[in-house]
Design an enzyme around this catalytic site. Sequence first.
Site, short mmCIF file in Angstrom:
data_model
loop_
_atom_site.label_atom_id
_atom_site.label_comp_id
_atom_site.label_asym_id
_atom_site.label_seq_id
_atom_site.Cartn_x
_atom_site.Cartn_y
_atom_site.Cartn_z
N HIS A 73 0.83 -1.21 0.00
CA HIS A 73 0.00 0.00 0.00
C HIS A 73 0.86 1.26 0.00
O HIS A 73 0.67 2.16 -0.83
CB HIS A 73 -0.91 -0.01 1.23
CG HIS A 73 -1.83 1.17 1.31
ND1 HIS A 73 -3.09 1.17 0.77
CD2 HIS A 73 -1.66 2.41 1.86
CE1 HIS A 73 -3.66 2.35 0.98
NE2 HIS A 73 -2.80 3.12 1.65
N GLU A 74 1.82 1.31 0.92
CA GLU A 74 2.65 2.51 1.03
C GLU A 74 3.58 2.65 -0.17
O GLU A 74 3.90 3.77 -0.59
CB GLU A 74 3.46 2.48 2.33
CG GLU A 74 2.62 2.46 3.60
CD GLU A 74 1.64 3.62 3.68
OE1 GLU A 74 1.88 4.67 3.08
OE2 GLU A 74 0.60 3.46 4.37
N HIS A 108 1.86 4.66 -2.89
CA HIS A 108 2.00 6.11 -2.69
C HIS A 108 3.42 6.57 -3.04
O HIS A 108 3.62 7.58 -3.73
CB HIS A 108 1.73 6.47 -1.21
CG HIS A 108 0.32 6.24 -0.77
ND1 HIS A 108 -0.77 6.74 -1.44
CD2 HIS A 108 -0.18 5.58 0.32
CE1 HIS A 108 -1.88 6.40 -0.80
NE2 HIS A 108 -1.55 5.69 0.26
#
Length: 445
Positions: free
Chosen positions: A22-23, A26
Site C-alpha cells: 500500500h505505502e 504512494h
Amino acid sequence: MLTLLWNLFFFILALGILVTIHEFGHFWVARRCGVKVERFSIGFGPALWKKVASDGVEYVVAAIPLGGYVKMLDERVAEVAPEERHLAFNNKSLKARTAIVAAGPAANILFAILVYWLMWMVGLPAIKPVIGDVLPGSIAAEARLPVGGEITAVGGQLTRSWDEVNLAFVAHIGDKAIDLTVADKRGISRQLTLDTRQWHFDPNKQSSLQSLGIKAFSPRFEVVVEKLVPGGAAAKAGLKPGDRIVALEGQGDVDWEAFSKAVQQGPGNALVFDIERDGERMAITVVPDERDGQGYVGLYPKAPKWPEGLLTKLRFGPVDALAEGAKSAWQMVSLTVSTLVKLITGELSLTNLSGPVAIAQGAGFSAEIGFAHFLQFLGLISVNLGIINLLPLPVLDGGHLMFFFFEAVRKKPLSEKAQELGFRIGAALLLMLMGIAIFNDLARL
C-alpha cells in the site's frame, strides 16, 4: 500458546506485506510525480530499524505493525526551502496529488490480482459442491434442493467448489431471492430459487450453508487411528495405529465430528473408548490433556475415502490463471463494496465487523491449511484494505480524495479550518469503528 504465536507470526507477516504494498503505491507514484519523499515507514512508533539510502529517503521499520506512512515534503507540515518548493506535495497539480493518494488502494487491488494469479497457478484444493443433505423445514427444503445434486451456479455466477458457493451466498445477503443452477446425478441441470426473505444469517454462529439448511456431502469419517503424538494422552493410554474407536462413553456409532467434540469439551476428564483391535473389542480409558483451553488426546485419524471426482484441485496455466486472478479480485471488490453498503444501510449488523484478532486467526488458519489458502487470504485482506482506505473519512485516502473533489468543484482547496474539522470527525468515526471491531473480536473468543 503455540497457536497464539503461530497466528501472531502470520498476522505480522500478512499485514507487513500488505502495508508495504500500500505505502509503496504512494511512494512510487509520488516519486514519478516529482515529489520529494523524506521517509518510508512500515509500522508506527519507535523505530526497530532505519536507514537513509542513497536516494535520500529514510527507510524505517517501526514497532507497531498496524499501518505505515510515506512522509513527503509539504509546506503545510513544515517550512520548505525556496529551492525545494517545486518538490512539495502541496504545490503539485490536483491531478498529481489525486494520483499519489489513489495509488495506495490501487496497489492493494493490483497486488490482490497478483496473489490470486499465483494462487491459481499453484492450485487451490477444492471440494465439488455436492449436496449431502437438506434440513427439513429449511429454506433449501422449501426450494426442493435435491440431495446428491451439484450446485453449479449461484445468481448466475459459476461455482466450482463449496468455497465459491459460500462466497456467492454471502454476496446475496439482504436479497429477497437467490437463483441456483443445480445438476442432478445424471448431469441434467435445472433452475431453482431460494426464497430468502426470512433468511437469518449470523456468521458468528453458523455458515451460510447451515443457515439455509444445506449440508455439504462428505463421506462418513470413522475414527481409525492413523498416527499418535508421542507422549500424548492417547499414546499413554495404550492406543495403537489401526485401532478403530467404535464407542465413546458407551455411545456407539461414533464419527470424527462427535469424537472431536467430546474430547475438546473434556480436558482432564476420563473418557472410556471402546475400540476394535485385530478383531477383538476392548475398553481403554483416556484422560485428555489441555491445549488452548480444550481437550486434546494427540490422535490423528485415517482420512476417509472420497468418491472419485469430488476432491479436486483448481489449477490453471499462467495466462488463464491471470484471467482467473483478475476475476477473483473483482469478485472480492464487489463483495467488499456490497458488504459495506449493507452495513451502512443496516441490512447487516455491525456485529459482523472484524478487527485485528479475527485477521490474526484467519492468517494463522489459512497458513496452516496450505500455501494456496494463505495466498487466498492475502488477496482477500488486500482488497479489503484497498477498499476501506477509499472510504470518505478524512484520515483515510478516501477522505483526501473527497477534499480533492471539493477542490475541483470549487476551483480552490477547502480552508485549513474545514480540513482540520474533517480530520477530527474522521478520526473519531474511525476510532469508533475500530472499537466496535475489536469488541466483536473479543466477544467471539
